[in-house]
Design a protein around this motif. Structure first.
Motif, PDB file in Angstrom:
ATOM      1  N   THR A 237     -39.839  67.944  26.008  1.00 24.93           N
ATOM      2  CA  THR A 237     -41.269  67.676  26.048  1.00 24.93           C
ATOM      3  C   THR A 237     -41.883  68.169  24.739  1.00 24.93           C
ATOM      4  OG1 THR A 237     -41.842  69.819  27.016  1.00 24.93           O
ATOM      5  CG2 THR A 237     -41.279  68.034  28.546  1.00 24.93           C
ATOM      6  N   ALA A 238     -43.157  67.840  24.538  1.00 22.77           N
ATOM      7  CA  ALA A 238     -43.844  68.329  23.338  1.00 22.77           C
ATOM      8  C   ALA A 238     -43.830  69.847  23.294  1.00 22.77           C
ATOM      9  CB  ALA A 238     -45.276  67.804  23.320  1.00 22.77           C
ATOM     10  N   LEU A 239     -43.880  70.483  24.470  1.00 26.42           N
ATOM     11  CA  LEU A 239     -43.870  71.951  24.508  1.00 26.42           C
ATOM     12  C   LEU A 239     -42.524  72.504  24.053  1.00 26.42           C
ATOM     13  CD1 LEU A 239     -45.555  74.423  25.112  1.00 26.42           C
ATOM     14  CD2 LEU A 239     -44.798  74.304  27.511  1.00 26.42           C
ATOM     15  N   HIS A 240     -41.429  71.852  24.422  1.00 24.58           N
ATOM     16  CA  HIS A 240     -40.118  72.255  23.900  1.00 24.58           C
ATOM     17  C   HIS A 240     -40.147  72.279  22.368  1.00 24.58           C
ATOM     18  CE1 HIS A 240     -38.446  71.132  27.909  1.00 24.58           C
ATOM     19  NE2 HIS A 240     -37.452  71.962  27.589  1.00 24.58           N
ATOM     20  N   ILE A 241     -40.677  71.209  21.791  1.00 27.58           N
ATOM     21  CA  ILE A 241     -40.698  71.071  20.330  1.00 27.58           C
ATOM     22  C   ILE A 241     -41.561  72.159  19.693  1.00 27.58           C
ATOM     23  CG2 ILE A 241     -41.270  69.555  18.411  1.00 27.58           C
ATOM     24  CD1 ILE A 241     -38.921  68.582  20.137  1.00 27.58           C
ATOM     25  N   ALA A 242     -42.734  72.379  20.261  1.00 30.32           N
ATOM     26  CA  ALA A 242     -43.656  73.371  19.698  1.00 30.32           C
ATOM     27  C   ALA A 242     -43.076  74.773  19.771  1.00 30.32           C
ATOM     28  CB  ALA A 242     -44.995  73.308  20.434  1.00 30.32           C
ATOM     29  N   VAL A 243     -42.458  75.112  20.907  1.00 28.49           N
ATOM     30  CA  VAL A 243     -41.875  76.455  21.066  1.00 28.49           C
ATOM     31  C   VAL A 243     -40.695  76.639  20.113  1.00 28.49           C
ATOM     32  CG1 VAL A 243     -40.628  77.971  22.654  1.00 28.49           C
ATOM     33  CG2 VAL A 243     -42.650  76.725  23.455  1.00 28.49           C
ATOM     34  N   ALA A 244     -39.829  75.615  20.019  1.00 23.88           N
ATOM     35  CA  ALA A 244     -38.668  75.706  19.128  1.00 23.88           C
ATOM     36  C   ALA A 244     -39.098  75.872  17.683  1.00 23.88           C
ATOM     37  CB  ALA A 244     -37.789  74.469  19.276  1.00 23.88           C
ATOM     38  N   ALA A 245     -40.245  75.277  17.316  1.00 21.15           N
ATOM     39  CA  ALA A 245     -40.752  75.383  15.949  1.00 21.15           C
ATOM     40  C   ALA A 245     -41.592  76.642  15.737  1.00 21.15           C
ATOM     41  CB  ALA A 245     -41.594  74.148  15.619  1.00 21.15           C
ATOM     42  N   GLU A 246     -41.761  77.407  16.800  1.00 19.48           N
ATOM     43  CA  GLU A 246     -42.562  78.638  16.756  1.00 19.48           C
ATOM     44  C   GLU A 246     -43.990  78.358  16.282  1.00 19.48           C
ATOM     45  OE1 GLU A 246     -40.454  81.541  14.441  1.00 19.48           O
ATOM     46  OE2 GLU A 246     -38.792  81.665  15.863  1.00 19.48           O
ATOM     47  N   ASN A 247     -44.503  77.218  16.725  1.00 22.42           N
ATOM     48  CA  ASN A 247     -45.869  76.838  16.374  1.00 22.42           C
ATOM     49  C   ASN A 247     -46.799  77.337  17.476  1.00 22.42           C
ATOM     50  OD1 ASN A 247     -48.351  75.472  15.912  1.00 22.42           O
ATOM     51  ND2 ASN A 247     -47.276  73.873  14.766  1.00 22.42           N
ATOM     52  N   VAL A 248     -47.378  78.487  17.269  1.00 21.47           N
ATOM     53  CA  VAL A 248     -48.186  79.144  18.298  1.00 21.47           C
ATOM     54  C   VAL A 248     -49.422  78.313  18.637  1.00 21.47           C
ATOM     55  CG1 VAL A 248     -49.537  81.207  18.853  1.00 21.47           C
ATOM     56  CG2 VAL A 248     -47.377  81.430  17.591  1.00 21.47           C
ATOM     57  N   GLU A 249     -50.054  77.726  17.631  1.00 17.21           N
ATOM     58  CA  GLU A 249     -51.285  76.973  17.861  1.00 17.21           C
ATOM     59  C   GLU A 249     -51.032  75.757  18.756  1.00 17.21           C
ATOM     60  OE1 GLU A 249     -54.948  74.985  15.275  1.00 17.21           O
ATOM     61  OE2 GLU A 249     -52.974  75.247  14.347  1.00 17.21           O
ATOM     62  N   ILE A 250     -49.971  74.995  18.450  1.00 18.96           N
ATOM     63  CA  ILE A 250     -49.646  73.819  19.250  1.00 18.96           C
ATOM     64  C   ILE A 250     -49.195  74.237  20.642  1.00 18.96           C
ATOM     65  CG2 ILE A 250     -48.139  71.813  19.460  1.00 18.96           C
ATOM     66  CD1 ILE A 250     -50.224  71.469  17.316  1.00 18.96           C
ATOM     67  N   ALA A 268     -30.487  71.695  29.771  1.00 24.06           N
ATOM     68  CA  ALA A 268     -30.899  72.592  30.839  1.00 24.06           C
ATOM     69  C   ALA A 268     -31.728  73.759  30.310  1.00 24.06           C
ATOM     70  CB  ALA A 268     -29.710  73.102  31.636  1.00 24.06           C
ATOM     71  N   SER A 269     -32.430  73.537  29.219  1.00 22.00           N
ATOM     72  CA  SER A 269     -33.300  74.580  28.656  1.00 22.00           C
ATOM     73  C   SER A 269     -34.762  74.250  28.966  1.00 22.00           C
ATOM     74  CB  SER A 269     -33.122  74.655  27.147  1.00 22.00           C
ATOM     75  OG  SER A 269     -31.816  75.042  26.796  1.00 22.00           O
ATOM     76  N   THR A 270     -35.547  75.281  29.213  1.00 22.05           N
ATOM     77  CA  THR A 270     -36.977  75.119  29.440  1.00 22.05           C
ATOM     78  C   THR A 270     -37.718  75.742  28.255  1.00 22.05           C
ATOM     79  OG1 THR A 270     -37.262  77.248  30.560  1.00 22.05           O
ATOM     80  CG2 THR A 270     -36.624  75.344  31.928  1.00 22.05           C
ATOM     81  N   PRO A 271     -38.963  75.373  28.031  1.00 25.46           N
ATOM     82  CA  PRO A 271     -39.747  76.024  26.980  1.00 25.46           C
ATOM     83  C   PRO A 271     -39.801  77.537  27.172  1.00 25.46           C
ATOM     84  CG  PRO A 271     -40.841  74.045  27.693  1.00 25.46           C
ATOM     85  CD  PRO A 271     -39.707  74.254  28.642  1.00 25.46           C
ATOM     86  N   TYR A 272     -39.824  77.975  28.422  1.00 18.29           N
ATOM     87  CA  TYR A 272     -39.891  79.411  28.714  1.00 18.29           C
ATOM     88  C   TYR A 272     -38.640  80.112  28.225  1.00 18.29           C
ATOM     89  CZ  TYR A 272     -40.128  83.800  31.310  1.00 18.29           C
ATOM     90  OH  TYR A 272     -40.120  85.130  31.654  1.00 18.29           O
ATOM     91  N   VAL A 273     -37.460  79.493  28.492  1.00 17.26           N
ATOM     92  CA  VAL A 273     -36.195  80.087  28.060  1.00 17.26           C
ATOM     93  C   VAL A 273     -36.093  80.096  26.534  1.00 17.26           C
ATOM     94  CG1 VAL A 273     -33.685  79.784  28.020  1.00 17.26           C
ATOM     95  CG2 VAL A 273     -34.953  79.472  30.157  1.00 17.26           C
ATOM     96  N   LEU A 274     -36.567  79.028  25.894  1.00 17.64           N
ATOM     97  CA  LEU A 274     -36.524  78.963  24.435  1.00 17.64           C
ATOM     98  C   LEU A 274     -37.357  80.069  23.808  1.00 17.64           C
ATOM     99  CD1 LEU A 274     -36.897  75.114  23.881  1.00 17.64           C
ATOM    100  CD2 LEU A 274     -34.837  76.486  23.454  1.00 17.64           C
ATOM    101  N   ASP A 275     -38.379  80.470  24.506  1.00 17.12           N
ATOM    102  CA  ASP A 275     -39.305  81.464  23.962  1.00 17.12           C
ATOM    103  C   ASP A 275     -38.794  82.882  24.112  1.00 17.12           C
ATOM    104  OD1 ASP A 275     -41.750  82.139  22.720  1.00 17.12           O
ATOM    105  OD2 ASP A 275     -42.573  82.762  24.657  1.00 17.12           O
TER     106      ASP A 275
END
Length: 276
Positions: A237-250, A268-275
């Motif tokens: 999702t867009a949130l996966h991308i934003a978290v992986a890029a460490e873009n806090v604003e997005i 099987a990764s979630t944005p929460y786990v990536l963070d």
């Protein structure tokens, strides 16, 4: 050097002065390409220096240099655009000839649109060109006009029946092109003509917007109906991308708009786990 139209009408031949040829002008190109009499003759009133090339030599040059030939043919069509009595008569003959050399004349409108030549685009459409013809990447003239902010071209293409929802080979539609490149008037014009961001690709568009780090693009995508939790082909999702890029604003923007932190991608990764 002057040049004139010599017209045979009802057996009577009459001459109409057309204009003056100046340095760099071309005369006889239609006759050379189409192997038919040129309806324009030239007369020199003073000593003139003329570079002459016969048809065989010219076509050999075109055959051996297709990229340069494409430019030459486009310039010819643009040149013909100024001769209203000729421009609807010869393009198809030239297109047929050039197709034998692997050169696309601007019959699909794409090159004329890319050049931003509205008059030529309109002339080709009036002569019966298909507004939905595509280039080698599956892009229509509407894709090109939308991406380059060419509102006049967008309007005339839609008027002649261009489909605003054709996808190119990457799944891009004209509305996405307009939104991505921030052409809001064009986006609104496309929407009024039935354009939409297809549900099959909306996840890709959301993720691309997140990669670009643009809240403005994300806002427009949501405004035009994209699901904030839609997924790309790899399940992100867009949130996966934003978290992986460490873009806090997005990341903050997406969460505030309702993005879920527990969505799984294909790994099987979630944005929460990536963070974490």
């Amino acid at each position: 050097m002057t040049y004139s139209f010599i017209v045979n009408k009802h057996i009577m031949v009459f001459q109409q002065h057309h204009g003056l040829a100046s340095e760099g002008d071309v005369i006889g190109e239609i006759g050379a390409l189409c192997c038919m009499p040129q309806p324009v003759i030239a007369r020199s009133k003073s000593i003139s220096e003329v570079l002459r090339i016969n048809r065989s030599c010219f076509l050999n040059v075109i055959r051996g240099n297709t990229s340069d030939g494409q430019i030459v043919i486009y310039n010819l069509f643009e040149h013909l655009e100024g001769f209203k009595s000729l421009s609807l008569l010869f393009p198809k003959k030239i297109e047929s000839l050039m197709s034998n050399f692997g050169i696309n004349a601007p019959s699909n409108l794409c090159m004329a649109t890319l050049k931003g030549n509205f008059a030529l685009v309109e002339r080709l459409l009036k002569s019966g060109r298909d507004p939905n013809e595509v280039d080698s990447s599956g892009r229509t003239s509407l894709h090109i006009a939308s991406a380059n902010g060419l509102l006049d071209c967008v309007v005339i293409l839609l008027h002649y029946g261009a489909d605003p929802n054709i996808e190119d080979e990457n799944g891009n539609v004209p509305l996405w092109e307009a939104v991505r490149d921030r052409h809001k008037y064009i986006a609104e014009t496309l929407l009024e003509s039935g354009a939409h961001l297809t549900s099959r690709n909306e996840g890709e568009f959301m993720c691309k917007a997140a990669e670009l780090g643009s809240i403005g693009i994300l806002e427009d995508l949501l405004k035009y109906g994209c699901d904030i939790n839609s997924k790309s082909i790899d399940g992100a999702t867009a949130l996966h991308i934003a978290v992986a890029a460490e873009n806090v604003e997005i990341t903050r923007f997406l969460i505030e708009q309702g993005a879920r932190i527990d969505m799984y991608d294909t790994k099987a990764s979630t944005p929460y786990v990536l963070d974490i």
